[in-house]
Design a protein around this motif. Structure first.
Motif, PDB file in Angstrom:
ATOM      1  N   UNK A  41      21.410   5.942  29.667  1.00  0.00           N
ATOM      2  CA  UNK A  41      20.821   4.697  29.127  1.00  0.00           C
ATOM      3  C   UNK A  41      21.367   3.484  29.855  1.00  0.00           C
ATOM      4  N   UNK A  42      22.674   3.514  30.221  1.00  0.00           N
ATOM      5  CA  UNK A  42      23.258   2.383  30.945  1.00  0.00           C
ATOM      6  C   UNK A  42      22.634   2.247  32.329  1.00  0.00           C
ATOM      7  N   UNK A  43      22.400   3.380  33.022  1.00  0.00           N
ATOM      8  CA  UNK A  43      21.747   3.323  34.327  1.00  0.00           C
ATOM      9  C   UNK A  43      20.338   2.772  34.197  1.00  0.00           C
ATOM     10  N   UNK A  44      19.619   3.193  33.129  1.00  0.00           N
ATOM     11  CA  UNK A  44      18.244   2.708  32.935  1.00  0.00           C
ATOM     12  C   UNK A  44      18.254   1.206  32.649  1.00  0.00           C
ATOM     13  N   UNK A  45      19.208   0.738  31.806  1.00  0.00           N
ATOM     14  CA  UNK A  45      19.280  -0.701  31.508  1.00  0.00           C
ATOM     15  C   UNK A  45      19.637  -1.505  32.755  1.00  0.00           C
TER      16      UNK A  45
END
Length: 381
Positions: free
Chosen positions: A341-345
């Motif tokens: 999720x952090x990579x996507x954000x």
């Protein structure tokens, strides 16, 4: 200011035209930029004229009211002065009437004054001066039979009568005093006789009481002697009864502790509580054996409980280890999900930043400033 000395006629006309245009523009802006005037359409000149007319009307009304008040005050002053003058004339007229009455209409000068004279009765003669008054005729109704014509004789007779009354009162008083003394002597004699009779009765009563007390004393002595004999017999019987009771108690089953008497008829194992004196040696040995058996059974139960508790603890420890491994696996998956999720954000933030730079530098390069917005509402055209 304009330098009119260096201007030509054409320049003056042009300047006057520009000034008129500027004034009209200012008036137009006042009308257009005022929402109340623009929407409702109020005629300011008409309103001002109405206000002026109303002010004039109010001033005229105030002027009329002041004139009316002044006239009213003057009328009040005139009415007060006339009333004061009328009151003064009325008082003067009443004073003159009173003076005329005092001088020419006195009461003693009237024709019927003798009928209303307050001192008329004082001035008249009394109806009867003496018994020999010649005015006392048969119809005068002033002299009657039985009147006090012989005053001296009447006073003498009255004095004699009073003296006789006093003498009679003295005689009656002496007689009453004698009768009172006789009554006192008779009362004293009666009191003395009554006291003597009371003394005799008291002596008789004392003699009777003395004899009665002697009889009561003899009777009480007889009762006391009889009571002593009765108590002696009763004590002898009580002593014999107590001795028998002690012998019976010593030889009873209660004190000899006979175990057979405690057996109940309700069953072989039933005992009578108030006769039971304890267990025998055989019963005590049997109870001791039962207690040892119960102890051995309790030890076996304790060992079984410890074994079951150990098995349960082993099962619980294995279950906890399985749950711990599952929790660790779940935390690992959650960490991987948070990383994803952090990579996507981060990727979305980079795209949004690039898009904003594109919009700011290419699409919205010519952005409106404050000067663009301040150019509006400058004129009415």
């Amino acid at each position: 200011m304009l330098k009119l000395d260096l201007m030509t006629e054409k320049d003056r006309k042009e300047a006057a035209y520009i000034e008129r245009r500027r004034i009209r523009e200012e008036e137009r802006k006042k009308r257009i930029f005022n929402p109340r005037s623009r929407i409702i359409g109020i005629d300011a000149d008409a309103l001002r004229s109405q206000i002026d007319e109303k002010k004039k009307h109010d001033e005229e009304q105030k002027r009329i009211d002041r004139i009316f008040e002044d006239n009213l005050k003057k009328a009040d002053q005139i009415a007060i002065a006339l009333a004061q003058k009328q009151d003064k004339e009325q008082r003067k007229l009443l004073q003159e009437i009173d003076n005329f009455r005092k001088q020419f209409q006195k009461a003693e000068d009237r024709r019927e004054f003798d009928l209303n004279d307050p001192n008329g009765i004082k001035k008249q003669l009394p109806a009867r001066v003496s018994d020999e008054d010649p005015r006392l005729g048969p119809s005068s109704a002033q002299k009657f039979e039985g009147e006090d014509l012989v005053n001296e004789e009447r006073l003498r007779v009255q004095r004699e009568q009073i003296s006789a009354w006093l003498h009679q009162q003295m005689v009656e008083k002496e007689q009453a005093e004698k009768e009172r003394k006789m009554a006192d002597e008779a009362y004293k004699a009666a009191v003395i006789a009554r006291d003597q009779r009371a003394i005799e009765l008291d002596n008789m009563e004392r003699e009777c009481r003395r004899k009665l007390q002697e009889a009561c004393t003899r009777y009480n002595l007889a009762l006391a002697e009889e009571k002593c004999k009765t108590d002696s017999l009763k004590n002898q019987e009580t002593l014999e009864d107590n001795s028998a009771e002690i012998y019976n108690a010593l030889t009873s089953d209660l004190l000899t502790e006979n175990p057979d008497v405690s057996q109940s008829n309700m069953g072989p194992n039933k005992k009578i509580a108030y006769l039971y004196k304890g267990m025998s040696d055989e019963e005590k040995a049997k109870i001791r054996a039962d207690q040892l058996a119960q102890v051995e059974e309790a030890k076996k139960m304790k060992e079984l409980e410890l074994r079951m508790q150990k098995e349960f603890d082993d099962y619980l420890n294995g279950t906890q280890r399985s749950i711990h491994l599952m929790d660790m696996e779940l935390e690992r998956k959650q960490r991987e999900e948070r990383k994803r999720i952090a990579e996507e954000n981060r990727r979305l933030a980079e795209e949004q930043r690039n898009r904003k730079e594109y919009l700011d530098k290419i699409v919205y390069a010519n952005r409106a400033t404050d000067d663009y917005f301040s150019q509006f509402n400058k004129s009415s055209r």
